[in-house]
Design a protein around this motif. Structure first.
Motif, PDB file in Angstrom:
ATOM      1  N   ALA A   1       0.846  -1.189   0.000  1.00 43.69           N
ATOM      2  CA  ALA A   1       0.000   0.000   0.000  1.00 43.69           C
ATOM      3  C   ALA A   1       0.877   1.233   0.000  1.00 43.69           C
ATOM      4  N   GLU A   2       0.275   2.348  -0.300  1.00 47.49           N
ATOM      5  CA  GLU A   2       0.988   3.598  -0.154  1.00 47.49           C
ATOM      6  C   GLU A   2       0.031   4.689   0.294  1.00 47.49           C
TER       7      GLU A   2
ATOM      8  N   THR B   1       5.669  13.332   1.399  1.00 44.30           N
ATOM      9  CA  THR B   1       6.335  12.076   1.043  1.00 44.30           C
ATOM     10  C   THR B   1       5.303  10.979   0.831  1.00 44.30           C
ATOM     11  N   THR B   2       5.508  10.183  -0.194  1.00 44.64           N
ATOM     12  CA  THR B   2       4.712   8.969  -0.354  1.00 44.64           C
ATOM     13  C   THR B   2       5.450   7.839   0.337  1.00 44.64           C
ATOM     14  N   LEU B   3       4.757   7.201   1.264  1.00 45.45           N
ATOM     15  CA  LEU B   3       5.323   6.085   2.013  1.00 45.45           C
ATOM     16  C   LEU B   3       4.790   4.793   1.404  1.00 45.45           C
ATOM     17  N   HIS B   4       5.699   3.904   1.024  1.00 45.11           N
ATOM     18  CA  HIS B   4       5.341   2.613   0.424  1.00 45.11           C
ATOM     19  C   HIS B   4       5.391   1.560   1.521  1.00 45.11           C
TER      20      HIS B   4
ATOM     21  N   ILE C   1      10.430   5.106   2.022  1.00 43.29           N
ATOM     22  CA  ILE C   1      10.255   6.464   1.520  1.00 43.29           C
ATOM     23  C   ILE C   1      10.431   6.514   0.013  1.00 43.29           C
ATOM     24  N   GLY C   2       9.424   7.067  -0.674  1.00 40.89           N
ATOM     25  CA  GLY C   2       9.540   7.415  -2.079  1.00 40.89           C
ATOM     26  C   GLY C   2       9.378   6.325  -3.104  1.00 40.89           C
TER      27      GLY C   2
ATOM     28  N   PRO D   1      14.515   3.900   0.989  1.00 45.98           N
ATOM     29  CA  PRO D   1      15.008   3.665   2.343  1.00 45.98           C
ATOM     30  C   PRO D   1      13.874   3.356   3.319  1.00 45.98           C
ATOM     31  N   VAL D   2      14.135   2.424   4.242  1.00 42.79           N
ATOM     32  CA  VAL D   2      13.131   2.055   5.239  1.00 42.79           C
ATOM     33  C   VAL D   2      13.054   3.166   6.282  1.00 42.79           C
ATOM     34  N   ALA D   3      11.864   3.696   6.489  1.00 48.92           N
ATOM     35  CA  ALA D   3      11.643   4.752   7.480  1.00 48.92           C
ATOM     36  C   ALA D   3      10.998   4.216   8.744  1.00 48.92           C
TER      37      ALA D   3
END
Length: 184
Positions: A61-62, A117-120, A141-142, A147-149
């Motif tokens: 999801a995002e 920011t779009t979080l995946h 992120i993105g 990168p894992v946030a």
């Protein structure tokens, strides 16, 4: 992520395969409730998660962090990020056609997530033992390989639909879930 013993599957817990009747790979998953903060399209300040399943057993999801989702100026609120993790994990366990509720959610914040920011997100189940489902998720992120946030591990507990009828809004449940028996 170091998980507690409460979110680690016990020996012998089986990681589930896609159940019969699972959504086909690539299928878009609808909202489980229109006013849900996580996935509902009718919630004015919700996350509006757009989800799909690549294989019938995991969920991707995002969502884009908006002004209503910030904590510190210009950054996503940690509670909103935890809610996103809880939602995507809940969507993954919902694929098994049984109602579950969150019993425990452990969240690790690895990087700040700026507004815009779009979080995946991606969630999966590591095992089921009795009524307990052991799950994990990550938010990048993105891009799906960004990168894992944020990471999460969770314990979800299977309940009956009567749980929601007893503690929630029976009329709303009946209106949106005609495929479940909800006699309290």
């Amino acid at each position: 992520m170091t998980r507690s013993s409460l979110t680690t599957p016990p020996p012998g817990a089986a990681a589930p395969a896609a159940p019969p009747g699972a959504p086909r790979p690539g299928a878009v998953l609808g909202s489980h409730y229109g006013r849900c903060f996580g996935c509902g399209t009718e919630h004015p300040t919700g996350l509006h998660l757009k989800a799909r399943t690549p294989d019938g057993a995991t969920v991707e999801a995002e969502f884009t962090v908006g002004e209503a989702h910030q904590g510190a100026p210009g950054l996503a609120h940690g509670g909103v990020l935890a809610a996103a993790m809880d939602e995507v994990i809940g969507m993954s366990v919902y694929l098994f056609h049984k109602p579950y509720v969150t019993g425990r959610l452990e969240t690790d914040y690895l990087q700040p997530v700026p507004v815009g920011t779009t979080l995946h997100l991606r969630a999966w189940c590591n095992g089921i033992a009795g009524r307990k489902a052991y799950l994990e998720a990550e938010g990048r992120i993105g891009a799906p390989d960004g990168p894992v946030a944020v990471r999460a591990a969770a314990l979800f507990i299977e309940v009956s639909m009567e749980h929601f009828a007893e503690h929630g809004d029976l009329a709303a449940i009946a209106a949106e879930h005609q495929d479940f028996e909800v006699n309290p």
